[in-house]
Enzyme design. Sequence first.
Site, mmCIF file in Angstrom:
data_model
loop_
_atom_site.group_PDB
_atom_site.id
_atom_site.type_symbol
_atom_site.label_atom_id
_atom_site.label_comp_id
_atom_site.label_asym_id
_atom_site.label_seq_id
_atom_site.Cartn_x
_atom_site.Cartn_y
_atom_site.Cartn_z
ATOM 1 C CB CYS A 100 -0.894 -0.040 1.234
ATOM 2 S SG CYS A 100 -1.645 1.526 1.660
ATOM 3 C CD GLU A 101 -0.276 5.296 -3.940
ATOM 4 O OE1 GLU A 101 -0.979 6.317 -4.022
ATOM 5 O OE2 GLU A 101 0.312 4.798 -4.915
ATOM 6 C CG HIS A 102 -2.534 5.497 0.974
ATOM 7 N ND1 HIS A 102 -3.671 4.852 0.543
ATOM 8 C CD2 HIS A 102 -2.303 6.474 0.078
ATOM 9 C CE1 HIS A 102 -4.125 5.440 -0.549
ATOM 10 N NE2 HIS A 102 -3.312 6.419 -0.862
ATOM 11 C CG HIS A 103 -1.007 3.032 5.963
ATOM 12 N ND1 HIS A 103 -2.185 2.918 5.243
ATOM 13 C CD2 HIS A 103 -1.228 3.989 6.890
ATOM 14 C CE1 HIS A 103 -3.077 3.765 5.726
ATOM 15 N NE2 HIS A 103 -2.528 4.427 6.723
ATOM 16 C CD GLN A 141 -7.744 -4.630 -4.573
ATOM 17 O OE1 GLN A 141 -7.459 -4.683 -3.375
ATOM 18 N NE2 GLN A 141 -8.750 -5.309 -5.083
ATOM 19 C CG HIS A 169 -5.800 -3.663 1.060
ATOM 20 N ND1 HIS A 169 -5.094 -2.746 0.301
ATOM 21 C CD2 HIS A 169 -6.622 -4.313 0.197
ATOM 22 C CE1 HIS A 169 -5.482 -2.832 -0.962
ATOM 23 N NE2 HIS A 169 -6.418 -3.768 -1.051
ATOM 24 C CB CYS A 171 -3.065 -0.444 5.482
ATOM 25 S SG CYS A 171 -4.145 -0.535 4.039
#
Length: 211
Positions: A100-103, A141, A169, A171
Amino acid sequence: MDAVVTTFSPRPAIETVREAPPRPSREEAEAAVRTLIRWAGDDPAREGLLDTPKRVVKAYEELFRGYGEDAQAVLAKVFEDVGGYDDMVVVKDIPFHSHCEHHMVPFVGTAHIGYYPAEGVVGLSKLARVVDAFARRLQTQETMTAQIVGAIDDALKPRGVAVIIEAEHMCMSMRGVQKQGASTVTTQFTGVFRDDPAEQARFIAMVRGFR
């Protein structure tokens, strides 16, 4: 019963190409890992952690190798002699892992790909390699789904492409709401799959059946 989040996307997004900033040296990357170890509350000089920065950097080379892979090059070889075959081609249950690019924590799942040939077919293993080329990057995704569809559409010029991705996920299961077992489903269709709901239904039936 596991929770399911489904995202429908009507058409492939165009991947925006940005010039990457200069890549840090291996030494700088290892120093960053040592900083994170200290931030987590441990001592990077502790015996068990002495070689961790090297191991993490080496692991990152494998986990994010997709940045060095070209999906178009993977799909460059097209076989035009298919003996008159013009029906759907489906490769399902392609396992993948991404981050995940956020976490920057993993999400893991399976991809299902279908297309209607027009000018030829591609080696089946190449579809799995395209999934990996995009999965082994920092991702969402939704973006990954669109990128896979776009790459196949551009390379093969098929009459239609269909992709379903199902993933869990970390996250969402390891942090935040901590809902283990929740599954996210994304879909994208082009050509005959987008224009004809019966073709979408047939593809989904082929993915869900024959297990």
